[in-house]
Design a protein around this motif. Structure first.
Motif, mmCIF file in Angstrom:
data_model
loop_
_atom_site.group_PDB
_atom_site.id
_atom_site.type_symbol
_atom_site.label_atom_id
_atom_site.label_comp_id
_atom_site.label_asym_id
_atom_site.label_seq_id
_atom_site.Cartn_x
_atom_site.Cartn_y
_atom_site.Cartn_z
ATOM 1 N N ILE A 248 -10.138 -17.803 43.871
ATOM 2 C CA ILE A 248 -10.682 -17.172 44.745
ATOM 3 C C ILE A 248 -9.946 -16.324 45.341
ATOM 4 N N TYR A 274 -15.600 -16.866 45.886
ATOM 5 C CA TYR A 274 -14.945 -17.202 44.247
ATOM 6 C C TYR A 274 -16.194 -16.726 43.580
ATOM 7 N N ASP A 295 -9.832 -23.099 46.713
ATOM 8 C CA ASP A 295 -10.173 -23.832 45.339
ATOM 9 C C ASP A 295 -10.667 -25.435 45.344
#
Length: 406
Positions: A248, A274, A295
């Protein structure tokens, strides 16, 4: 061949279609009145003929009618009353209502959803995760409009686009919508049912801020990729905690402008960047799931690849390259029958303790379609020698043994 522990009173084909109840067929016939004025080739005969076509991967009407000659004298064992001729099947594909086949598919999905479902994703998130995508099937004739440039001679092939929704824990379509290939993907979002317990995942081809605003109003979650040319304003940057996946890169709150007729409004969304080490590239996701970890949202989008694999599985194993008719009705019937067979094979695969690849399972059934072997028993131990000395004490149905132990 003498009786043995793998012997069955039904052929493999008979065992597969036994998963479709007569009551299910009768209900669909009644709802669509699809046997009116039909003397011989009824809906049930039509359905089973098309299932045979899909299992044998037939590419022409001649192959279907010729292949089913092998059932002559055995019609009762496979619940078929009338074997089709080429012209009979062609006429039925042209005029019989597609809704009959759609209802059969939906009824099968409802009946076997408990078998197909793997609720781990739903339990982990306390929400149903549904994946949305489309696949385009090229047609040799200009039956439906096709995307792309026209050929030098000015002619173009037709194309049909199949929009599908699958539950992340089922891996078979539970909503299907057919359009010409030129129809933009985002129009399918209007078909989706919204509720606060559902999260939809789709690619950036479905980007539509009005639909996103509607999802947010209905408390329905979504995750998608942001378009490269998207216009937005960053209103907040969040710190990334240490326990978040190192891939991330950023977690931001953004505002986009929604044009709704003559009114303009602002919609607050979450944008996450990401980095995927496996593919060595970065992705930017947008979502209205503000309560989820960053995430988790990235992981949700990864689930979307399941529907890509499903489309690949269907196109590789079933006849979607050649169609039995040159009209829209025949094409839709064939696609629905492919989905029905795909679902039946998924039920068989799920019922087996032994691991089989989907393509190997389909090939096995195709080779032994008219052989009288007990499908599930043989698939559980195919490497064992057939025991010619022992006979079955009783015959179990194809799915009875699984339900008894499940």
């Amino acid at each position: 061949m003498g009786k043995n522990k793998y012997f069955s009173t039904k052929s493999v084909f008979g065992q597969l279609i036994s998963l479709i109840d007569d009551s299910m067929i009768q209900k669909a016939v009644k709802n669509y009145d699809s046997d009116r004025y039909v003397k011989h080739f009824k809906c049930k005969d039509h359905l089973f003929s098309m299932i045979f076509c899909c299992l044998e991967k037939c590419n022409s009407l001649r192959e279907v009618s010729g292949g089913m000659v092998g059932l002559s004298g055995k019609e009762e064992t496979v619940r078929i009353n009338h074997l089709p001729k080429k012209s009979t099947l062609a006429d039925a594909n042209k005029v019989r209502k597609v809704g009959f086949f759609e209802e059969i598919y939906n009824s099968l999905l409802e009946k076997y959803s408990s078998v197909l479902s793997d609720s781990r994703v739903e339990i982990a998130l306390n929400k149903k995760v549904k994946i949305v995508d489309s696949t385009t099937i090229g047609l040799f004739k200009d039956i439906l409009k096709c995307v792309g440039r026209k050929a030098a001679d000015g002619k173009s092939k037709g194309g049909i686009k199949s929009h599908s929704v699958i539950n992340a824990d089922e891996k078979v379509p539970n909503l299907v919508w057919f359009t010409p290939a030129t129809t933009h993907d985002h129009q399918f979002l209007e078909k989706l049912q919204c509720d606060e317990h559902t999260v939809y995942i789709f690619d950036k081809g479905y980007n539509d801020y009005k639909a996103f605003a509607h999802f947010t109003e209905q408390k329905t979650g979504f995750v998608t990729r942001i378009k490269d040319n998207a216009k937005y304003e960053v209103t907040q940057k969040s710190n990334i905690p240490e326990n978040i996946h190192s891939g991330i890169l950023s977690d931001e709150i953004i505002e986009v402008e929604v044009n709704n007729k003559n009114e303009k409004s602002k919609l607050k969304l979450r944008k996450i960047k990401y980095y995927d080490r496996e593919h060595k590239r970065s992705f930017e996701f947008i979502s209205n799931l503000f309560e989820f970890r960053a995430d988790t949202i990235a992981a949700l989008y990864k689930i979307r690849w399941q529907i890509e694999l499903l489309f690949k599985q269907i196109k590789q194993n079933f006849p979607l390259k050649y169609f039995l008719g040159d009209n829209e009705n025949a094409i839709k019937i064939q696609i629905y029958c492919v989905l029905i067979v795909n679902l039946l094979m998924a039920v068989i695969k799920k019922s087996l303790k032994r691991k089989w690849s989907f393509s190997n399972l389909v090939s096995f059934c195709r080779i032994h379609l008219f052989n009288y072997i007990h499908l599930t028993k043989f698939l559980e131990s195919p490497e064992n020698d057939w025991n010619m000395d022992k006979e079955n004490d009783g015959q179990l149905g194809l799915f009875d043994s699984y339900l008894a132990t499940g």
